[in-house]
Design an enzyme around this catalytic site. Structure first.
Site, PDB file in Angstrom:
ATOM      1  N   ARG A 180       0.825  -1.217   0.000  1.00 36.57           N
ATOM      2  CA  ARG A 180       0.000   0.000   0.000  1.00 36.57           C
ATOM      3  C   ARG A 180       0.860   1.269   0.000  1.00 36.57           C
ATOM      4  O   ARG A 180       0.451   2.285  -0.565  1.00 36.57           O
ATOM      5  CB  ARG A 180      -0.945   0.001   1.194  1.00 36.57           C
ATOM      6  CG  ARG A 180      -2.061  -0.995   0.980  1.00 36.57           C
ATOM      7  CD  ARG A 180      -3.070  -0.957   2.093  1.00 36.57           C
ATOM      8  NE  ARG A 180      -4.241  -1.702   1.691  1.00 36.57           N
ATOM      9  CZ  ARG A 180      -5.088  -2.276   2.528  1.00 36.57           C
ATOM     10  NH1 ARG A 180      -4.893  -2.181   3.830  1.00 36.57           N
ATOM     11  NH2 ARG A 180      -6.135  -2.931   2.071  1.00 36.57           N
ATOM     12  N   LYS A 218     -19.812 -17.284   1.482  1.00 33.59           N
ATOM     13  CA  LYS A 218     -21.253 -17.081   1.657  1.00 33.59           C
ATOM     14  C   LYS A 218     -21.970 -16.434   0.494  1.00 33.59           C
ATOM     15  O   LYS A 218     -21.490 -15.488  -0.103  1.00 33.59           O
ATOM     16  CB  LYS A 218     -21.464 -16.181   2.870  1.00 33.59           C
ATOM     17  CG  LYS A 218     -21.106 -16.836   4.176  1.00 33.59           C
ATOM     18  CD  LYS A 218     -21.918 -16.194   5.273  1.00 33.59           C
ATOM     19  CE  LYS A 218     -21.173 -16.026   6.547  1.00 33.59           C
ATOM     20  NZ  LYS A 218     -21.299 -14.681   7.073  1.00 33.59           N
ATOM     21  N   GLY A 272      -9.573  -8.466  -1.518  1.00 26.66           N
ATOM     22  CA  GLY A 272      -9.869  -9.386  -0.418  1.00 26.66           C
ATOM     23  C   GLY A 272      -9.186 -10.727  -0.570  1.00 26.66           C
ATOM     24  O   GLY A 272      -8.016 -10.827  -0.935  1.00 26.66           O
ATOM     25  N   GLY A 301     -13.777  -4.628   0.171  1.00 24.40           N
ATOM     26  CA  GLY A 301     -15.140  -4.136   0.405  1.00 24.40           C
ATOM     27  C   GLY A 301     -15.563  -3.141  -0.666  1.00 24.40           C
ATOM     28  O   GLY A 301     -16.667  -3.211  -1.204  1.00 24.40           O
TER      29      GLY A 301
END
Ligand code: AMP
Length: 397
Positions: free
Chosen positions: A38, A201, A354, A377
């Site tokens: 980053r 999920k 992610g 996200g």
């Protein structure tokens, strides 16, 4: 969505105080930065502002601080940034992030100098987009640059609030790149356009599935979420992960795919285990069905081939979520095969941050992809078709 936001290249920086909201949220273990991607990712924008004569003020959040917290200080980031930039980055700490001393230091800056202020989350109102801190941030700059894609889906003081009180709010190179790949590619994809969704999920990706079915030619569903889809189609899934309350939704999505002419692909076989463990008794099934007492932990060989064949013919691929429990070496083959097929495809390949970004990097395919999003996200919300508040708040061209 076409990208029409002003960028750092669209404004004059000479002699201006330029506040750059970076994403310096790096992992720190025992006082050492363990992954500096980053920081490296932020350098182009900072260098551009320096070269063009801005008085450069850097800010970021770090960790989950809920007020002043010495263990979440950006000091160590400042030290490493000085080395990476080859110039002094002066760290000016304050529990208030912006105070009279910070203002004084900024008032004495020469063009092309760089200051780093403290973790924005030292101010508890940061996450609530409070007006006072937003105004404090605005008071130390003439131009605001947002380059923190990973927090662009959050309306915080340093991503949204500050823009209400600054005339020029623009994006940096990182956000520009994310929007080019995620935005432009999705709105104008070369076809066939294939999306691969996996991970644990269905409930995390409900809106993503729904939105992508309006756009793609093929939707591949693997990983833990596939078992809810398979159960909804009356296959036996043993003790695999399942979300009973999403069975109807899964049927609706299968129906929607049919109506839209989208090729929805589910696993046709599996690698199964008798427990959630790398050393579980491991078998491959002959078809979609899983025997009692076993759970699906990876896609099977026929599925690997089926998915790979489709991916190799694609022109645009978006991937979010592993095909199995890739953290277990006995159940990571499906994820590796998908990464390989993407690497070999003559296509624009985008990894949606992610876990899939981690999987691709761990498995060594990172440099084979066109773009790996820096925001898990944020990129998921983007794929849901949502407008990200941190980007929406920037000035249009
Ligand atoms: P997500 O954060 O939703 O992308 O999910 C990533 C996680 O899903 C990883 O930690 C995987 O281990 C997990 N996962 C993938 N496939 C399965 C599966 N078949 N059963 C249980 N967990 C899975």
């Amino acid at each position: 969505m076409t990208f029409n936001k002003k960028s750092i290249e669209d404004v004059s920086l000479k002699g201006k105080r330029v506040l750059i909201r970076c994403d310096f949220n790096v992992p720190i273990v025992d006082g050492k930065i363990t992954d500096e991607n980053r920081l490296v990712g932020a350098l182009d924008t900072i260098k551009y502002a320096v070269k063009n004569g801005g008085k450069v003020i850097l800010c970021s959040h770090l960790g989950k601080a809920k007020g002043p917290d010495e263990t979440k200080s950006l000091r160590i980031v400042g030290e490493r940034l000085s080395q990476l930039l080859g110039m002094n980055v002066k760290f000016v700490p304050s529990d208030l992030v912006v105070d009279d001393n910070v203002r004084k230091e900024i008032s004495m800056m020469n063009d092309g100098e760089v200051i780093l202020i403290e973790n924005t989350r030292f101010r508890p109102e940061e996450g609530k987009c409070g007006e006072e801190f937003s105004k404090d941030l605005a008071s130390i700059c003439d131009v605001y640059v947002n380059d923190a894609f990973g927090t662009a889906h959050r309306a915080h003081c340093s991503t949204v609030g500050v823009t209400k009180f600054v005339d020029e709010s623009v994006c940096g190179y990182l956000i520009q790149k994310e929007l080019k790949f995620l935005g432009d590619t999705i709105s104008k994809p070369s076809r066939p356009f294939v999306a691969v969704l996996g991970g644990a999920k269905v409930s995390d990706k409900i809106n993503v599935i729904n939105n992508l079915l309006d756009k793609v030619d093929t939707l591949i569903i693997g990983g833990g979420m596939a078992y809810t889809f398979l159960k909804a189609q009356s296959y036996s899934i043993g003790t695999s992960l399942v979300e009973e309350d999403k069975l109807d939704y899964s049927r609706e999505m299968v129906e929607k795919a049919k109506q839209k002419g989208v090729n929805l692909l589910l696993p046709v076989d599996h690698v199964i285990g008798d427990k959630f463990d790398n050393n579980a008794v491991r078998k491959e099934t002959i078809d979609q069905n899983i025997e009692d007492g076993f759970m699906g932990l990876d896609i099977g060989s026929k599925t690997c081939k089926l998915f790979s064949d489709v991916l190799k013919k694609a022109k645009t691929i978006i991937w979010n979520g592993p095909m199995g429990v890739f953290e277990f070496s006995n159940f990571n083959k499906g994820t590796i095969e998908v990464a390989k097929a993407m690497a070999e495809a003559d296509a624009t390949t985008i990894i949606g941050g992610g876990d899939s970004a981690a999987a691709v990097n761990i498995l060594g395919f990172g440099d084979k992809m066109t773009h790996i999003s820096t925001g898990g996200g944020a990129s998921l919300e983007f794929l849901e078709g949502k407008v990200l508040p941190g980007i929406d708040a920037l000035n249009n061209k």
